[in-house]
Design a protein around this motif. Structure first.
Motif, PDB file in Angstrom:
ATOM      1  N   GLY A 197       8.629  14.998 -27.421  1.00 57.38           N
ATOM      2  CA  GLY A 197       9.420  13.916 -26.892  1.00 57.38           C
ATOM      3  C   GLY A 197       8.574  12.685 -26.628  1.00 57.38           C
ATOM      4  O   GLY A 197       9.429  11.685 -26.027  1.00 57.38           O
ATOM      5  N   TYR A 198       7.367  12.640 -26.928  1.00 59.41           N
ATOM      6  CA  TYR A 198       6.763  11.429 -26.521  1.00 59.41           C
ATOM      7  C   TYR A 198       6.965  10.243 -27.626  1.00 59.41           C
ATOM      8  O   TYR A 198       6.820  10.246 -28.792  1.00 59.41           O
ATOM      9  N   PRO A 199       7.763   9.136 -26.917  1.00 61.05           N
ATOM     10  CA  PRO A 199       8.156   8.162 -27.690  1.00 61.05           C
ATOM     11  C   PRO A 199       7.208   7.091 -28.284  1.00 61.05           C
ATOM     12  O   PRO A 199       6.102   6.919 -27.696  1.00 61.05           O
ATOM     13  N   ALA A 200       7.057   6.563 -29.573  1.00 63.42           N
ATOM     14  CA  ALA A 200       6.305   5.672 -29.896  1.00 63.42           C
ATOM     15  C   ALA A 200       6.246   4.235 -29.407  1.00 63.42           C
ATOM     16  O   ALA A 200       5.539   3.273 -29.115  1.00 63.42           O
ATOM     17  N   ALA A 201       7.707   3.921 -28.701  1.00 70.96           N
ATOM     18  CA  ALA A 201       7.987   2.618 -28.036  1.00 70.96           C
ATOM     19  C   ALA A 201       9.385   3.080 -27.373  1.00 70.96           C
ATOM     20  O   ALA A 201       9.982   3.907 -27.360  1.00 70.96           O
ATOM     21  N   ALA A 202       9.205   2.176 -26.167  1.00 63.79           N
ATOM     22  CA  ALA A 202      10.743   2.536 -25.217  1.00 63.79           C
ATOM     23  C   ALA A 202      12.056   2.253 -26.266  1.00 63.79           C
ATOM     24  O   ALA A 202      12.103   1.341 -26.757  1.00 63.79           O
ATOM     25  N   ASP A 203      12.880   3.182 -25.963  1.00 64.23           N
ATOM     26  CA  ASP A 203      14.159   2.894 -26.502  1.00 64.23           C
ATOM     27  C   ASP A 203      15.028   1.982 -26.015  1.00 64.23           C
ATOM     28  O   ASP A 203      15.342   1.959 -24.745  1.00 64.23           O
ATOM     29  N   PRO A 204      15.130   0.600 -26.627  1.00 66.58           N
ATOM     30  CA  PRO A 204      15.938  -0.365 -25.936  1.00 66.58           C
ATOM     31  C   PRO A 204      17.358   0.010 -25.523  1.00 66.58           C
ATOM     32  O   PRO A 204      17.559  -0.402 -24.451  1.00 66.58           O
ATOM     33  N   ASP A 205      18.028   1.010 -26.031  1.00 69.87           N
ATOM     34  CA  ASP A 205      19.385   1.416 -25.505  1.00 69.87           C
ATOM     35  C   ASP A 205      19.096   2.193 -24.227  1.00 69.87           C
ATOM     36  O   ASP A 205      20.098   2.608 -23.571  1.00 69.87           O
ATOM     37  N   ARG A 206      17.844   2.931 -24.108  1.00 69.32           N
ATOM     38  CA  ARG A 206      17.782   3.862 -22.734  1.00 69.32           C
ATOM     39  C   ARG A 206      17.238   2.959 -21.649  1.00 69.32           C
ATOM     40  O   ARG A 206      17.014   3.608 -20.669  1.00 69.32           O
ATOM     41  N   ILE A 207      16.788   1.926 -21.905  1.00 63.29           N
ATOM     42  CA  ILE A 207      16.209   1.097 -20.680  1.00 63.29           C
ATOM     43  C   ILE A 207      17.200   0.750 -19.769  1.00 63.29           C
ATOM     44  O   ILE A 207      18.314   0.261 -19.927  1.00 63.29           O
ATOM     45  N   ASN A 208      17.097   1.235 -18.298  1.00 61.30           N
ATOM     46  CA  ASN A 208      18.032   0.955 -17.255  1.00 61.30           C
ATOM     47  C   ASN A 208      17.629  -0.454 -16.875  1.00 61.30           C
ATOM     48  O   ASN A 208      16.725  -0.655 -15.944  1.00 61.30           O
TER      49      ASN A 208
ATOM     50  N   SER B 221       0.806  -1.055  -0.113  1.00 67.23           N
ATOM     51  CA  SER B 221       0.021   0.070  -0.143  1.00 67.23           C
ATOM     52  C   SER B 221       0.860   1.254   0.062  1.00 67.23           C
ATOM     53  O   SER B 221       0.348   2.271  -0.608  1.00 67.23           O
ATOM     54  N   LEU B 222       2.143   1.121   0.856  1.00 67.04           N
ATOM     55  CA  LEU B 222       2.749   2.424   0.824  1.00 67.04           C
ATOM     56  C   LEU B 222       3.876   2.796  -0.379  1.00 67.04           C
ATOM     57  O   LEU B 222       4.165   4.023  -0.665  1.00 67.04           O
ATOM     58  N   THR B 223       4.084   1.480  -1.086  1.00 69.93           N
ATOM     59  CA  THR B 223       5.128   1.672  -1.948  1.00 69.93           C
ATOM     60  C   THR B 223       4.784   1.485  -3.450  1.00 69.93           C
ATOM     61  O   THR B 223       5.566   1.789  -4.343  1.00 69.93           O
ATOM     62  N   TYR B 224       3.710   1.038  -3.744  1.00 72.57           N
ATOM     63  CA  TYR B 224       3.331   0.956  -5.087  1.00 72.57           C
ATOM     64  C   TYR B 224       3.486   2.261  -6.233  1.00 72.57           C
ATOM     65  O   TYR B 224       3.831   1.910  -7.125  1.00 72.57           O
ATOM     66  N   PHE B 225       2.799   3.118  -5.575  1.00 75.12           N
ATOM     67  CA  PHE B 225       2.988   4.283  -6.589  1.00 75.12           C
ATOM     68  C   PHE B 225       4.252   4.834  -6.658  1.00 75.12           C
ATOM     69  O   PHE B 225       4.603   4.701  -8.022  1.00 75.12           O
ATOM     70  N   PRO B 226       4.983   5.024  -5.751  1.00 79.58           N
ATOM     71  CA  PRO B 226       6.590   5.293  -6.075  1.00 79.58           C
ATOM     72  C   PRO B 226       7.321   4.170  -7.018  1.00 79.58           C
ATOM     73  O   PRO B 226       8.089   4.504  -7.730  1.00 79.58           O
ATOM     74  N   LEU B 227       7.130   2.951  -6.589  1.00 79.13           N
ATOM     75  CA  LEU B 227       7.646   1.836  -7.164  1.00 79.13           C
ATOM     76  C   LEU B 227       7.461   1.905  -8.973  1.00 79.13           C
ATOM     77  O   LEU B 227       8.145   1.988  -9.608  1.00 79.13           O
ATOM     78  N   PHE B 228       5.923   2.170  -9.119  1.00 80.36           N
ATOM     79  CA  PHE B 228       5.614   2.183 -10.605  1.00 80.36           C
ATOM     80  C   PHE B 228       6.112   3.567 -11.373  1.00 80.36           C
ATOM     81  O   PHE B 228       6.341   3.506 -12.414  1.00 80.36           O
ATOM     82  N   HIS B 229       6.182   4.492 -10.594  1.00 80.34           N
ATOM     83  CA  HIS B 229       6.857   5.627 -11.032  1.00 80.34           C
ATOM     84  C   HIS B 229       8.108   5.568 -11.496  1.00 80.34           C
ATOM     85  O   HIS B 229       8.782   5.971 -12.567  1.00 80.34           O
ATOM     86  N   ALA B 230       8.931   4.940 -10.515  1.00 80.54           N
ATOM     87  CA  ALA B 230      10.437   4.638 -10.685  1.00 80.54           C
ATOM     88  C   ALA B 230      10.529   3.765 -12.020  1.00 80.54           C
ATOM     89  O   ALA B 230      11.511   3.988 -12.730  1.00 80.54           O
ATOM     90  N   LEU B 231       9.684   2.748 -12.234  1.00 83.06           N
ATOM     91  CA  LEU B 231       9.699   1.715 -13.207  1.00 83.06           C
ATOM     92  C   LEU B 231       9.416   2.424 -14.466  1.00 83.06           C
ATOM     93  O   LEU B 231      10.260   2.151 -15.615  1.00 83.06           O
ATOM     94  N   THR B 232       8.700   3.630 -14.594  1.00 88.92           N
ATOM     95  CA  THR B 232       8.547   4.458 -15.858  1.00 88.92           C
ATOM     96  C   THR B 232       9.920   5.128 -16.143  1.00 88.92           C
ATOM     97  O   THR B 232      10.308   5.160 -17.197  1.00 88.92           O
ATOM     98  N   GLN B 233      10.456   5.760 -14.980  1.00 90.08           N
ATOM     99  CA  GLN B 233      11.701   6.478 -15.274  1.00 90.08           C
ATOM    100  C   GLN B 233      12.832   5.620 -15.917  1.00 90.08           C
ATOM    101  O   GLN B 233      13.631   5.917 -16.503  1.00 90.08           O
ATOM    102  N   ALA B 234      12.939   4.277 -15.400  1.00 89.69           N
ATOM    103  CA  ALA B 234      13.911   3.222 -15.602  1.00 89.69           C
ATOM    104  C   ALA B 234      13.598   2.493 -16.936  1.00 89.69           C
ATOM    105  O   ALA B 234      14.636   2.335 -17.589  1.00 89.69           O
ATOM    106  N   ALA B 235      12.398   2.164 -17.225  1.00 86.17           N
ATOM    107  CA  ALA B 235      12.016   1.626 -18.591  1.00 86.17           C
ATOM    108  C   ALA B 235      11.989   2.284 -19.801  1.00 86.17           C
ATOM    109  O   ALA B 235      12.216   1.895 -20.778  1.00 86.17           O
ATOM    110  N   ASN B 236      11.245   3.490 -19.651  1.00 88.16           N
ATOM    111  CA  ASN B 236      11.045   4.335 -20.759  1.00 88.16           C
ATOM    112  C   ASN B 236      11.297   5.917 -20.165  1.00 88.16           C
ATOM    113  O   ASN B 236      10.270   6.705 -20.069  1.00 88.16           O
ATOM    114  N   PRO B 237      12.443   6.173 -19.970  1.00 87.71           N
ATOM    115  CA  PRO B 237      12.701   7.686 -19.350  1.00 87.71           C
ATOM    116  C   PRO B 237      12.250   8.624 -20.373  1.00 87.71           C
ATOM    117  O   PRO B 237      11.884   9.859 -20.023  1.00 87.71           O
ATOM    118  N   ALA B 238      12.192   8.329 -21.812  1.00 94.91           N
ATOM    119  CA  ALA B 238      11.854   9.501 -22.608  1.00 94.91           C
ATOM    120  C   ALA B 238      10.256   9.864 -22.297  1.00 94.91           C
ATOM    121  O   ALA B 238       9.884  10.926 -22.339  1.00 94.91           O
TER     122      ALA B 238
END
Length: 558
Positions: free
Chosen positions: A447-458, A323-340
């Motif tokens: 800057g909205y991407p059509a797909a996640a850039d594989p080279d930028r995925i952390n 309950s406490l961590t889902y929102f920050p974890l999924f925001h962080a997932l967006t930053q890491a998987a599709n930074p664009a």
């Protein structure tokens, strides 16, 4: 002395450990079968629901996935009763045969292009059969293993059954990844997706052979010999308040929270990567597989720990942390998987400015609404299809009766074709096409991407976040089988524990992906669907703290 004599048969010998391992192996196969569909939801939506718009097709695919979960409580009632009446072993064999046959048949189904609406009907029918079989399987497996385990080690022993769901998912991931890499993405989308379903027939043969080697549970065998088995397990389980009260507490004070945490960590995260963050299927599958491989040992760890400190504190702590961590974890997932995408959202957020009354819910269950008759629908339908998150804002003047709808991208304001213009069917397509082209250009420039850039995925960070989600799953799921077994008497254990487990996991958990994505489609907020598991886990936390009994010291031989 009497207590020692009673407990003696449950000191696990080497032979019994082998039997428990065999039971777990068979359960891995059944979960493999069930999860194949979930992993291939995106491909299946294109194959079987091609007659509707893309957003609706994906939600339909998730709904068909959930259909298997919807009937699991009915499978629990049917096969739970059989298990308490005639034994655990034979029930195992029946459920496995139904599951394996249904999975193999999915690989033979015609798609929508070949059979039309008949194709999704057949698909849902097979999913229902799978759900019925799975509804009868889990309670039997958990009961069987627990009734072989010595007192003080039930959490540890039943935690191996808990790993089977993740191991089954992991096995299906490996088969899907292997097939994708062998035949290529294009061939996999066209026909290669059938291979994992067809290959399951080989696993079915091995698993049936393994299950045939099992002996009946010693506790059930003694009840059978003494004539003390239940004659009416459904009546004793659900029509007598003393037992029904425990069923309800188990459901809302433990299983509901466990279910939403499990399906968020192992399924919603995968769908979020693929559908929302536009990470390609192969990469998403590999990253999830790595996280599962790292996290799976924690099922056993938390099962073992629950034998020391109790089941309740571990399960409820997992609900609290989720309950406490889902929102920050999924925001962080967006930053890491599709930074664009994260950068574009921060730099140029998208806002649809309109009257609420002029906007349809972006989900059409019959596939007739093309979302092209009002300005608001045209704007939101394109954003939903493009996977662009947005928020809706009311017109500044609430008394403004005009039908103007604008899409604000950062500082740029784009006006959608008016509803009056769209009423002219001869010009509608040209108006929509022109607006979509303008909107597409503006989104690309922002800057909205059509797909996640594989080279930028952390990738290390993505795996770390997914691992954190899996660890939360292991906290709530590792001890749950031990707790459910210990809550109910032997004569009605199979029936009593199966229903709350499958109500929680089949309905509250199984419908989570479809419901959460519908919530996202309705609001445009890619994180809005997380309110479902967050609120459900919080409710379980409160009810569990107040009403759920601790069970780890209970004896189960009665």
């Amino acid at each position: 002395m009497a207590e020692e004599a009673l407990a003696a048969p449950h000191v696990a010998t080497g032979k019994e450990k082998m039997v428990i391992a065999a039971s777990s192996l068979g359960t891995v196969f059944e979960w493999y079968d069930f999860y194949l569909y979930g992993l291939l939801a995106t491909t299946i939506s294109a194959q079987f629901f091609a007659g509707v718009n893309e957003t609706t097709a994906f939600i339909f695919a998730l709904a068909a996935f959930a259909a298997g979960f919807a009937v699991r409580p009915f499978g629990a009632l049917v096969f739970g009763r059989i298990g308490d009446l005639v034994g655990r072993k034979n029930t195992f064999l029946v459920t496995m045969g139904i599951m394996g046959g249904s999975t193999f048949a999915v690989g033979l189904l015609p798609n929508f292009a070949t059979a039309g609406v008949f194709a999704p009907i057949l698909l849902v029918t097979l999913r229902v059969l799978q759900g019925l079989a799975l509804g009868g399987q889990y309670g039997g497996a958990a009961t069987y293993v627990a009734e072989h385990a010595p007192n003080g080690k039930r959490g540890l022993y039943t935690s191996w059954i808990q790993t089977t769901a993740t191991l089954g998912l992991f096995a299906s991931l490996l088969v899907v990844i292997g097939t994708r890499s062998t035949v290529g993405e294009a061939a996999f989308s066209a026909w290669g997706w059938r291979i994992p379903f067809l290959a399951s027939v080989l696993l079915l043969g091995v698993s049936l052979w393994v299950r045939l080697q099992l002996n009946e549970s010693p506790i059930y065998a003694r009840m059978k010999a003494s004539g003390t088995t239940s004659k009416a397990p459904l009546t004793e389980s659900f029509l007598r308040w003393g037992n029904l009260r425990i069923v309800l507490i188990a459901l809302f004070g433990a299983v509901v929270g466990q279910a939403v945490v499990w399906y968020t960590g192992q399924f919603y995260a995968l769908f979020f990567l693929e559908k929302t963050l536009k990470v390609d299927g192969m990469t998403a599958n590999v990253l999830i597989a790595i996280a599962l491989a790292l996290g799976t040992p924690f099922f056993v760890f938390f099962g073992w720990l629950s034998d020391k400190i109790g089941r309740k504190p571990i399960i409820l702590a997992g609900c609290l942390l989720a309950s406490l961590t889902y929102f920050p974890l999924f925001h962080a997932l967006t930053q890491a998987a599709n930074p664009a995408l994260a950068e574009a959202q921060a730099k140029a957020p998208v806002t649809v400015v309109t009257h609420d009354a002029r906007c349809s819910f972006q989900f059409d269950p019959v596939g007739k609404n093309k979302f092209d008759s009002t300005a608001c629908d045209v704007a939101k339908a394109y954003l939903a299809k493009a996977g662009v998150p947005y928020r809706q804002e009311a017109l500044a003047d609430a008394n403004d009766l005009s039908d103007e709808v604008s899409v604000r991208i950062g500082g740029e304001n784009l006006v959608a074709p008016s509803t009056a213009m769209l009423a002219d069917t001869t010009q509608r397509k040209a108006q929509i096409t022109s607006f979509q082209a303008t909107l597409h250009t503006a989104l690309v420039q922002a800057g909205y991407p059509a797909a996640a850039d594989p080279d930028r995925i952390n990738k290390p960070m993505v795996v770390a976040i997914l691992f954190a989600l899996v660890v939360l799953v292991t906290m709530v799921y590792g001890p749950i089988a031990g707790m459910l077994v210990e809550l109910f008497p032997s004569r009605i254990r199979y029936t009593s524990m199966s229903l709350p487990y499958h109500l929680g996991n089949g309905w509250f958990g199984g419908f989570l992906p479809a419901t959460a994505f519908a919530m996202v489609a309705a609001t445009g907020d890619i994180y809005y669907g997380l309110w479902y598991p967050v609120v459900a886990a919080a409710i379980t936390l409160v009810i569990g703290l107040l009403l759920l009994p601790e069970t780890f010291r209970n004896k189960i031989e009665d």
